[in-house]
Motif scaffolding. Structure first.
Motif, PDB file in Angstrom:
ATOM      1  N   PRO A  29       0.817  -1.210   0.000  1.00  0.00           N
ATOM      2  CA  PRO A  29       0.000   0.000   0.000  1.00  0.00           C
ATOM      3  C   PRO A  29       0.857   1.269   0.000  1.00  0.00           C
ATOM      4  N   ILE A  30       0.367   2.285  -0.698  1.00  0.00           N
ATOM      5  CA  ILE A  30       1.162   3.515  -0.883  1.00  0.00           C
ATOM      6  C   ILE A  30       0.917   4.487   0.273  1.00  0.00           C
ATOM      7  N   ASP A  31       2.016   4.949   0.891  1.00  0.00           N
ATOM      8  CA  ASP A  31       1.918   5.872   2.030  1.00  0.00           C
ATOM      9  C   ASP A  31       2.025   7.331   1.610  1.00  0.00           C
ATOM     10  N   ARG A  32       2.722   7.570   0.505  1.00  0.00           N
ATOM     11  CA  ARG A  32       2.876   8.961   0.057  1.00  0.00           C
ATOM     12  C   ARG A  32       2.850   9.035  -1.456  1.00  0.00           C
ATOM     13  N   VAL A  33       2.116  10.028  -1.967  1.00  0.00           N
ATOM     14  CA  VAL A  33       2.116  10.318  -3.406  1.00  0.00           C
ATOM     15  C   VAL A  33       2.562  11.760  -3.597  1.00  0.00           C
ATOM     16  N   ALA A  34       3.469  11.983  -4.545  1.00  0.00           N
ATOM     17  CA  ALA A  34       3.788  13.363  -4.952  1.00  0.00           C
ATOM     18  C   ALA A  34       3.612  13.419  -6.462  1.00  0.00           C
ATOM     19  N   ASN A  35       2.729  14.290  -6.918  1.00  0.00           N
ATOM     20  CA  ASN A  35       2.460  14.393  -8.352  1.00  0.00           C
ATOM     21  C   ASN A  35       3.226  15.572  -8.947  1.00  0.00           C
ATOM     22  N   ALA A  36       4.408  15.271  -9.491  1.00  0.00           N
ATOM     23  CA  ALA A  36       5.263  16.348 -10.013  1.00  0.00           C
ATOM     24  C   ALA A  36       5.320  16.370 -11.539  1.00  0.00           C
ATOM     25  N   ALA A  37       4.754  15.383 -12.217  1.00  0.00           N
ATOM     26  CA  ALA A  37       4.851  15.345 -13.689  1.00  0.00           C
ATOM     27  C   ALA A  37       4.159  16.555 -14.302  1.00  0.00           C
ATOM     28  N   ALA A  38       4.821  17.192 -15.238  1.00  0.00           N
ATOM     29  CA  ALA A  38       4.216  18.346 -15.910  1.00  0.00           C
ATOM     30  C   ALA A  38       5.049  18.737 -17.126  1.00  0.00           C
ATOM     31  N   ILE A  39       4.424  19.554 -17.986  1.00  0.00           N
ATOM     32  CA  ILE A  39       5.164  20.188 -19.089  1.00  0.00           C
ATOM     33  C   ILE A  39       4.920  21.695 -19.000  1.00  0.00           C
ATOM     34  N   MET A  40       5.791  22.493 -19.646  1.00  0.00           N
ATOM     35  CA  MET A  40       5.669  23.944 -19.499  1.00  0.00           C
ATOM     36  C   MET A  40       6.072  24.721 -20.759  1.00  0.00           C
ATOM     37  N   PRO A  41       5.462  24.387 -21.914  1.00  0.00           N
ATOM     38  CA  PRO A  41       5.722  25.256 -23.070  1.00  0.00           C
ATOM     39  C   PRO A  41       4.961  26.568 -22.895  1.00  0.00           C
ATOM     40  N   PHE A  42       5.568  27.683 -23.274  1.00  0.00           N
ATOM     41  CA  PHE A  42       4.927  28.996 -23.132  1.00  0.00           C
ATOM     42  C   PHE A  42       4.506  29.536 -24.500  1.00  0.00           C
ATOM     43  N   GLY A  43       3.755  30.621 -24.489  1.00  0.00           N
ATOM     44  CA  GLY A  43       3.359  31.297 -25.719  1.00  0.00           C
ATOM     45  C   GLY A  43       2.146  32.170 -25.458  1.00  0.00           C
ATOM     46  N   LYS A  44       1.937  33.146 -26.365  1.00  0.00           N
ATOM     47  CA  LYS A  44       0.758  34.000 -26.281  1.00  0.00           C
ATOM     48  C   LYS A  44      -0.463  33.146 -26.603  1.00  0.00           C
ATOM     49  N   LEU A  45      -1.551  33.336 -25.872  1.00  0.00           N
ATOM     50  CA  LEU A  45      -2.687  32.408 -25.998  1.00  0.00           C
ATOM     51  C   LEU A  45      -3.183  32.242 -27.435  1.00  0.00           C
ATOM     52  N   LEU A  46      -3.248  33.343 -28.192  1.00  0.00           N
ATOM     53  CA  LEU A  46      -3.782  33.210 -29.548  1.00  0.00           C
ATOM     54  C   LEU A  46      -2.716  32.814 -30.563  1.00  0.00           C
ATOM     55  N   GLU A  47      -1.488  32.655 -30.089  1.00  0.00           N
ATOM     56  CA  GLU A  47      -0.406  32.225 -30.992  1.00  0.00           C
ATOM     57  C   GLU A  47       0.052  30.807 -30.705  1.00  0.00           C
ATOM     58  N   GLN A  48      -0.119  30.350 -29.475  1.00  0.00           N
ATOM     59  CA  GLN A  48       0.309  28.989 -29.122  1.00  0.00           C
ATOM     60  C   GLN A  48      -0.676  27.984 -29.732  1.00  0.00           C
ATOM     61  N   ASP A  49      -0.157  26.927 -30.322  1.00  0.00           N
ATOM     62  CA  ASP A  49      -0.984  25.881 -30.930  1.00  0.00           C
ATOM     63  C   ASP A  49      -2.045  25.397 -29.923  1.00  0.00           C
ATOM     64  N   PRO A  50      -3.328  25.451 -30.306  1.00  0.00           N
ATOM     65  CA  PRO A  50      -4.368  25.015 -29.359  1.00  0.00           C
ATOM     66  C   PRO A  50      -4.174  23.565 -28.917  1.00  0.00           C
ATOM     67  N   LYS A  51      -3.591  22.746 -29.779  1.00  0.00           N
ATOM     68  CA  LYS A  51      -3.377  21.333 -29.400  1.00  0.00           C
ATOM     69  C   LYS A  51      -2.349  21.241 -28.267  1.00  0.00           C
ATOM     70  N   ILE A  52      -1.384  22.145 -28.269  1.00  0.00           N
ATOM     71  CA  ILE A  52      -0.392  22.164 -27.163  1.00  0.00           C
ATOM     72  C   ILE A  52      -1.078  22.620 -25.884  1.00  0.00           C
ATOM     73  N   GLN A  53      -1.971  23.619 -26.004  1.00  0.00           N
ATOM     74  CA  GLN A  53      -2.655  24.120 -24.803  1.00  0.00           C
ATOM     75  C   GLN A  53      -3.522  23.019 -24.183  1.00  0.00           C
ATOM     76  N   ILE A  54      -4.138  22.207 -25.036  1.00  0.00           N
ATOM     77  CA  ILE A  54      -4.982  21.120 -24.525  1.00  0.00           C
ATOM     78  C   ILE A  54      -4.105  19.985 -23.966  1.00  0.00           C
ATOM     79  N   LYS A  55      -2.961  19.761 -24.601  1.00  0.00           N
ATOM     80  CA  LYS A  55      -2.031  18.745 -24.085  1.00  0.00           C
ATOM     81  C   LYS A  55      -1.523  19.150 -22.693  1.00  0.00           C
ATOM     82  N   LEU A  56      -1.270  20.449 -22.540  1.00  0.00           N
ATOM     83  CA  LEU A  56      -0.852  20.971 -21.222  1.00  0.00           C
ATOM     84  C   LEU A  56      -1.883  20.600 -20.162  1.00  0.00           C
ATOM     85  N   MET A  57      -3.145  20.795 -20.488  1.00  0.00           N
ATOM     86  CA  MET A  57      -4.217  20.503 -19.522  1.00  0.00           C
ATOM     87  C   MET A  57      -4.297  18.986 -19.280  1.00  0.00           C
TER      88      MET A  57
END
Ligand code: NAD
Length: 256
Positions: free
Chosen positions: A78-106
């Motif tokens: 049984p698991i005693d501790r979980v730390a959820n650190a996985a993530a990605i962090m590409p940046f960009g202006k909202l209307l310029e960043q590929d919407p598929k990347i924004q959804i992948k981020l989520m």
């Protein structure tokens, strides 16, 4: 929590804060499972520590995460501790960043949290003990120009974790939502490959160890939110009392 003989599960365990957390817990005698898509990074995390076991798991894949958690429980208990650190962090202006990347981020930053929480927290609640650490960010509190996609995920992480905590606050499980400022890890290479907001360039990065030590202190004190670093606490306060000041500052720094 003394970790000798305990079982910990760290997502994003192949790099940065996940890697540091996994090695620290293993050095304290815990059995540590790490989830990541970065096999090379996971091999480095486990170097010289035979109590770290790597699982190649995409955190955004619900079925894969649930199956891998069952495998960890079968392998280590049984698991005693979980730390959820996985993530990605590409940046960009909202209307310029590929919407598929924004959804992948989520899908990764927020969906990953949903996947790991639903796979692990019910067991902890049933046992009446455990630690659940969720990595949000200062970017989940203070919105920033050119980083809207990432900020949106970290805001969602914060809201989800807070409600998860309150829905289970009498369960015996300890929850911590950590909101670090910039931390010196490879995550920043992704921002550098896209666009780096001038404001983030101006702030000094703290170390993964400083973040993890603040998390331990919060868990011990029963505090739900961890704000590592002095600038973070000031930033959180400014966001509450003077949001327009922060926006004006950001516009001036970026020049638009
Ligand atoms: N570094 C910072 O400045 C900073 C600041 C605030 C918050 N955070 C948050 O802290 C956490 C840890 O960040 P870090 O700086 O250690 O990052 P990092 O890039 O060093 O490590 C993140 C790990 O997540 C893994 N990952 C990415 N996508 C995945 C997927 N689909 N499935 C499984 N694993 C995946 C990566 O391969 C990597 O090993 C993240 O949630 C990040 O958003 C970081």
């Amino acid at each position: 929590m003394a970790f000798k003989g305990k079982v910990a599960l760290i997502t994003g365990g192949g790099s940065g804060m996940g890697q540091t957390a996994a090695r620290l817990l293993a050095q304290q005698g815990a059995q540590v499972a790490i989830f990541d898509v970065n096999q090379e990074g996971m091999a480095k995390t486990a170097e010289g520590l035979d109590n770290i076991k790597a699982y190649s798991v995409d955190i955004s894949d619900t079925d894969a995460v649930h199956a891998a958690v069952r495998q960890v429980e079968a392998d280590l208990g049984p698991i005693d501790r979980v730390a959820n650190a996985a993530a990605i962090m590409p940046f960009g202006k909202l209307l310029e960043q590929d919407p598929k990347i924004q959804i992948k981020l989520m899908d990764i930053n927020y969906g990953g949290l949903v996947n790991i929480a639903t796979a692990t927290v019910p067991g902890m609640v049933q046992r009446g003990s455990g630690d659940f650490i969720s990595f949000s960010s200062m970017s989940g509190i203070i919105p920033g120009l050119l980083m809207g996609g990432y900020c949106a995920t970290k805001g969602a992480v914060q809201m989800y974790t807070e409600i998860l905590y309150h829905e289970n606050r009498d369960s015996g499980v300890r929850f911590c939502c950590v909101c670090p400022p910039p931390v010196a890890t490879p995550l920043w290479n992704q921002a550098r490959d896209t666009v780096v907001p001038k404001l983030t360039e101006a702030s000094e990065a703290i170390s993964p160890e400083e973040v993890l030590s603040d998390v331990e202190e919060c868990l011990e004190k029963g505090k739900f939110v961890s704000y590592p670093g002095k600038q973070t606490r000031i930033g959180a306060l400014m966001r509450r009392i003077a949001p327009n000041y922060l926006w004006n500052y950001a516009h001036k720094a970026e020049g638009f």
